[in-house]
Design an enzyme around this catalytic site. Structure first.
Site, PDB file in Angstrom:
ATOM      1  N   HIS A  70      -2.794  10.852   1.145  1.00 14.45           N
ATOM      2  CA  HIS A  70      -2.193  10.638   2.463  1.00 14.45           C
ATOM      3  C   HIS A  70      -1.572  11.972   2.898  1.00 14.45           C
ATOM      4  O   HIS A  70      -0.358  12.088   3.078  1.00 14.45           O
ATOM      5  CB  HIS A  70      -1.174   9.506   2.417  1.00 14.45           C
ATOM      6  CG  HIS A  70      -0.874   8.887   3.746  1.00 14.45           C
ATOM      7  ND1 HIS A  70      -0.986   7.532   3.995  1.00 14.45           N
ATOM      8  CD2 HIS A  70      -0.457   9.413   4.917  1.00 14.45           C
ATOM      9  CE1 HIS A  70      -0.637   7.268   5.252  1.00 14.45           C
ATOM     10  NE2 HIS A  70      -0.306   8.414   5.830  1.00 14.45           N
ATOM     11  N   ASN A 110      -6.865   1.372  10.453  1.00 11.71           N
ATOM     12  CA  ASN A 110      -5.539   1.602  11.047  1.00 11.71           C
ATOM     13  C   ASN A 110      -5.700   1.609  12.554  1.00 11.71           C
ATOM     14  O   ASN A 110      -6.577   2.299  13.082  1.00 11.71           O
ATOM     15  CB  ASN A 110      -4.985   2.966  10.637  1.00 11.71           C
ATOM     16  CG  ASN A 110      -4.661   3.050   9.148  1.00 11.71           C
ATOM     17  OD1 ASN A 110      -4.747   2.063   8.420  1.00 11.71           O
ATOM     18  ND2 ASN A 110      -4.284   4.234   8.705  1.00 11.71           N
ATOM     19  N   ARG A 153       0.850  -1.187   0.000  1.00 11.21           N
ATOM     20  CA  ARG A 153       0.000   0.000   0.000  1.00 11.21           C
ATOM     21  C   ARG A 153       0.890   1.243   0.000  1.00 11.21           C
ATOM     22  O   ARG A 153       1.753   1.393   0.853  1.00 11.21           O
ATOM     23  CB  ARG A 153      -0.884  -0.008   1.248  1.00 11.21           C
ATOM     24  CG  ARG A 153      -1.672   1.257   1.407  1.00 11.21           C
ATOM     25  CD  ARG A 153      -2.212   1.416   2.829  1.00 11.21           C
ATOM     26  NE  ARG A 153      -2.370   2.821   3.082  1.00 11.21           N
ATOM     27  CZ  ARG A 153      -2.367   3.377   4.283  1.00 11.21           C
ATOM     28  NH1 ARG A 153      -2.207   2.646   5.356  1.00 11.21           N
ATOM     29  NH2 ARG A 153      -2.509   4.667   4.412  1.00 11.21           N
ATOM     30  N   GLU A 185      -6.920   8.046   6.880  1.00 11.39           N
ATOM     31  CA  GLU A 185      -7.189   8.675   8.173  1.00 11.39           C
ATOM     32  C   GLU A 185      -7.686  10.114   8.041  1.00 11.39           C
ATOM     33  O   GLU A 185      -7.060  11.054   8.549  1.00 11.39           O
ATOM     34  CB  GLU A 185      -5.934   8.631   9.060  1.00 11.39           C
ATOM     35  CG  GLU A 185      -5.485   7.241   9.396  1.00 11.39           C
ATOM     36  CD  GLU A 185      -4.410   7.188  10.483  1.00 11.39           C
ATOM     37  OE1 GLU A 185      -3.953   8.247  10.938  1.00 11.39           O
ATOM     38  OE2 GLU A 185      -4.050   6.061  10.888  1.00 11.39           O
ATOM     39  N   TYR A 224      -3.361   1.447  16.343  1.00  7.52           N
ATOM     40  CA  TYR A 224      -2.098   1.338  17.091  1.00  7.52           C
ATOM     41  C   TYR A 224      -2.334   1.103  18.578  1.00  7.52           C
ATOM     42  O   TYR A 224      -1.681   0.256  19.172  1.00  7.52           O
ATOM     43  CB  TYR A 224      -1.249   2.609  16.903  1.00  7.52           C
ATOM     44  CG  TYR A 224      -0.746   2.770  15.488  1.00  7.52           C
ATOM     45  CD1 TYR A 224       0.488   2.262  15.109  1.00  7.52           C
ATOM     46  CD2 TYR A 224      -1.525   3.398  14.521  1.00  7.52           C
ATOM     47  CE1 TYR A 224       0.954   2.388  13.809  1.00  7.52           C
ATOM     48  CE2 TYR A 224      -1.067   3.520  13.207  1.00  7.52           C
ATOM     49  CZ  TYR A 224       0.167   3.015  12.857  1.00  7.52           C
ATOM     50  OH  TYR A 224       0.615   3.130  11.577  1.00  7.52           O
ATOM     51  N   GLU A 270      -2.834  -0.415   8.630  1.00  8.22           N
ATOM     52  CA  GLU A 270      -1.697   0.077   9.414  1.00  8.22           C
ATOM     53  C   GLU A 270      -1.774  -0.506  10.813  1.00  8.22           C
ATOM     54  O   GLU A 270      -2.831  -0.478  11.454  1.00  8.22           O
ATOM     55  CB  GLU A 270      -1.710   1.610   9.565  1.00  8.22           C
ATOM     56  CG  GLU A 270      -1.227   2.367   8.372  1.00  8.22           C
ATOM     57  CD  GLU A 270      -1.132   3.866   8.620  1.00  8.22           C
ATOM     58  OE1 GLU A 270      -0.879   4.276   9.779  1.00  8.22           O
ATOM     59  OE2 GLU A 270      -1.320   4.615   7.654  1.00  8.22           O
TER      60      GLU A 270
END
Ligand code: FCB
Length: 472
Positions: free
Chosen positions: A146, A312, A102, A191, A314, A371
């Protein structure tokens, strides 16, 4: 009626121990879904460099970093020099054994002024990259945006201008026409809630303005741009598989007094984009704030059929009320007993597990995790090796949590590590490293870290066992 389910207490994400107890045994004994896609992600501004070469125009991140607003006054001028070293990077991706890569296209490389006359040299760069990927047997997953908005468009209002949706649709048309013969996976935005919140809400990312009015306008215009781009790509590339990429993380109150702040933060962070894009309405908590910007027919323009949800993730976020912050809330401290990465992001794989189930149930779309990764300050040891054991431990725990969520019914079809290379980590500059490959910036030498080898082994072992049985 849309359910607002993103706000949870620490207690409710503590299904944790149950997940952990079952995970090892379960993962050893069970199968990954057939055709599960393993991948790795990057983005244009973070790796390409060559910001003023071959006719590329400036982006808002060039302006923001030239103004010294990034740590150490770092800029993207050279970054990982991927613009010149893409062939070496494709060879690394191939060595990793992933099926998909990606990346994002830099809008100002294709349209230096954001619209109007295309830049052939910029278009040709992505031809070379895409052809090299295909030749190496790697599927290109192309993200249109992005965060590197052409500066010329920001000068006209950028995402605060309603016309931005048609600028974006024209740019998407150019991309789809040029690459749609070879690229079939398209994402509109990466995002959107992060770049609007930080760029127009908190004001500490490009373009660096702040306040609730600007944030509301930016959110709505980006949503309109998403819908317009989906239609364009669908029409021009009938066999395309189209999605958008959203950050999704539990937003938890830092203290019992911060419930309200956490709910509002969560509505902006998790639902301001996927709700209108996939469910046709803004989340209830934001309806009043968004109302001034909505014209008749807008929600139907935004809610276009898409094929997958890019997620995504984290770590969880802890929110606290702050009457002096532009939006009335800000980031609060995580509980002291949670371990965290060297850059202070809490490690909580169970929250990832819960989010996968939640997103699957809420949006009813196949999920690709696009991600997930670990930010650190890696450095070579005396032998020149980068032994990033903590990153491996993190990735192991997160892939196990994902596997468990799949077993419990989450429709997850793929997983991409952030990131292939250490790179320009936005406001933190080059001080934070997320790569599976270490980049020695002065020489641009690439050195695969121990985590690179671990990930390559995981993929190999999953794929080797044709039935997709693997131990992680
Ligand atoms: C995400 C961004 C990505 C990278 C990682 C660490 O929010 O999409 O570009 O910076 O965080």
């Amino acid at each position: 009626m849309i359910k607002e389910s993103n706000v949870k207490t620490s207690k409710s994400i503590g299904v944790a121990s149950r997940v952990r107890r079952g995970a090892d045994r379960f993962v050893k004994a069970s199968a990954w879904p057939r055709d599960f896609v393993w991948g790795v992600s990057t983005s244009s501004f973070q790796i390409e460099g060559a910001t003023s070469e071959d006719g590329r125009g400036p982006s808002i991140w060039d302006t923001f970093s030239a103004a010294g607003r990034v740590a150490n006054r770092d800029t993207g001028d050279v970054a990982c020099d991927h613009y010149h070293r893409y062939a070496e990077d494709v060879a690394l991706i191939q060595r990793l054994g992933v099926q998909a890569y990606r990346f994002s296209v830099a809008w100002p490389r294709l349209l230096p002024k954001g619209r109007g006359c295309p830049n052939e040299a910029g278009l040709a760069f992505y031809d070379r990259l895409i052809d090299a990927l295909l030749e190496a047997g790697i599927e290109p997953w192309l993200c249109l945006y992005h965060w590197d908005l052409p500066q010329a468009l920001d000068d006209l209002g950028g995402w605060l201008a309603r016309e931005a949706a048609s600028w974006f649709a024209d740019y998407a048309t150019l991309v789809a026409r040029r690459y749609g013969d070879r690229v079939k996976r398209f994402a509109t935005f990466n995002e959107p809630s992060v770049f609007t919140l930080f760029g127009y809400g908190f004001g500490d990312s490009a373009p660096g303005v702040s306040g609730p009015v600007m944030l509301g306008r930016a959110i709505h215009n980006v949503n309109l741009a998403h819908g317009a781009a989906v239609d364009v790509v669908r029409a021009l590339v009938p066999d395309a598989s189209i999605g958008a990429i959203h950050n999704y993380q539990p937003c938890l109150p830092a203290t019992p007094n911060d419930m309200e702040a956490a709910e509002l933060f969560g509505a902006y962070w998790n639902n301001a984009f996927p709700d209108p894009e996939c469910l046709g309405a803004y989340p209830p908590r934001l309806v009043a704030a968004m109302e001034p910007y909505i014209h008749e027919g807008d929600l139907a323009r935004i809610c276009r059929p898409i094929d997958w949800f890019g997620l995504n993730h984290y770590s969880p976020i802890y929110a606290k009320a702050d009457p002096n912050a532009p939006l009335g809330f800000t980031f609060g401290p995580a509980p002291a007993d949670l371990s965290h990465t060297p850059i202070g992001w809490p490690i909580h794989p169970e929250a990832f597990h819960d989010n996968l189930l939640e997103v699957s149930a809420r949006y009813h779309l196949p999920i690709y995790v696009l991600e997930n990764g670990f930010g650190g300050n890696d450095a070579p040891d005396a032998a020149g090796d980068i032994v990033d054991t903590a990153r491996i431990t993190y990735l192991k725990a997160y892939t196990q949590a994902m596997h468990q969520a799949i077993a419990e019914g989450a429709d997850v079809r793929g997983y991409f590590v952030w990131s292939l290379l250490d790179n320009f980590e936005w406001g933190s500059g080059y001080g934070v490293r997320f790569g599976l490959v270490y980049v020695d910036y002065p020489t641009q030498k690439r050195v695969p870290k121990a985590s690179f080898l671990w990930y390559a082994d995981l993929i190999k072992s999953v794929r080797r066992q044709g039935s997709q049985r693997a131990t992680i």
